[in-house]
Design a protein around this motif. Structure first.
Motif, mmCIF file in Angstrom:
data_model
loop_
_atom_site.group_PDB
_atom_site.id
_atom_site.type_symbol
_atom_site.label_atom_id
_atom_site.label_comp_id
_atom_site.label_asym_id
_atom_site.label_seq_id
_atom_site.Cartn_x
_atom_site.Cartn_y
_atom_site.Cartn_z
ATOM 1 N N MET A 21 31.866 50.128 60.245
ATOM 2 C CA MET A 21 31.636 51.363 59.498
ATOM 3 C C MET A 21 32.870 51.737 58.671
ATOM 4 N N ASN A 26 31.163 54.155 55.354
ATOM 5 C CA ASN A 26 30.935 55.177 56.370
ATOM 6 C C ASN A 26 32.212 55.643 57.063
ATOM 7 N N GLU A 29 32.256 59.271 57.978
ATOM 8 C CA GLU A 29 31.466 59.665 59.145
ATOM 9 C C GLU A 29 32.315 59.578 60.408
#
Length: 262
Positions: A21, A26, A29
């Motif tokens: 990620m 991402n 996140e």
């Protein structure tokens, strides 16, 4: 000390999921969500470890009276209290450091290393993950504190831990240069002498940090350690040798240049 608790740590597969990620789109996140949210969204898993943590201990955050880096020495001492039984052999476990950075010490990590959205992926990889010695000792938000604190505590008397840590964190380059040279830790007498000298000059006498000079100084000691059995040299003699090398390589204020080594 309060009762210690065993730490639940992320599994290797879960750490790898987060790593993927961070390498993609991402990273935000990971940075902006707490660990519980990440666990639910991505089905991350934990396993019970043998690592013990004191749940009552935390790390100090910055406020109006402190710059973030000024608290590194304080928090290096504190992380040794948080993880009182952790050994160097176990402190290479990336799963532990990722779990602590995203979990118990997420607030500290974000306070000490505020993010720049333009390079968030690199930021997350540097301060959350700890797959190499360099990452653990230099970049990781929590591991770097433990490795520096553990190094200093190993080689100085208890009464000198605080000033030695102040010296160790006087510049981010110093701890990197010392921890990155194994020969400086395999000869305890040499490590003690180095810590005594850098404490004397960078803390007691407030000498400005000279990056080029310090690197040259440590390279000279590395070379010396390769050709002499420094562990057999009397401590007072070795201290003089180390201080002489320091003064040869590190730029000193004019008022110190003419003073004799004591």
């Amino acid at each position: 000390m309060s009762e210690l608790q065993k730490v639940l740590i992320l599994t290797s597969d879960s750490v790898d999921t987060l790593r993927v990620m961070a390498a993609g789109a991402n990273a935000s996140e990971i940075w902006n969500n707490d660990l519980d949210a990440l666990v639910k969204t991505h089905s991350l898993r934990f396993i019970e470890s043998e690592y013990e943590v004191d749940p009552t201990q935390g790390l100090q955050l910055s406020d109006g009276d402190f710059r973030r880096r000024d608290l590194d020495a304080t928090n290096a001492r504190q992380i040794l209290r948080v993880l009182p039984n952790l050994t160097a052999a176990d402190a290479v476990d990336e799963r532990l450091w990722v779990t602590l950075a995203l979990g118990h010490f997420r607030g500290y990590m974000r306070d000490r290393w505020p993010a720049d959205d333009d390079a968030l992926g690199n930021h997350v990889r540097n301060h959350v993950f700890a797959s190499t010695d360099r990452r653990r000792e230099r970049d990781h938000a929590i591991a770097r504190l433990w490795w520096s604190g553990s190094y200093v505590r190993r080689f100085v008397d208890a009464s000198q831990v605080n000033p030695a840590l102040q010296a160790f964190f006087s510049n981010s380059d110093l701890s990197v240069q010392i921890l990155g040279r194994p020969s400086l830790a395999t000869i305890p007498a040499l490590a003690r002498a180095i810590l005594a000298v850098v404490t004397k000059y960078f803390v007691d006498q407030e000498v400005p940090y000279d990056r080029t000079g310090v690197r040259s100084f440590l390279e000279a000691l590395d070379y010396l350690a390769g050709r002499r059995a420094l562990g057999t040299v009397p401590a007072n003699v070795l201290l003089e040798v180390v201080e002489e090398r320091f003064r040869e390589h590190v730029e000193l204020p004019a008022f110190l240049e003419s003073t004799a080594v004591s």
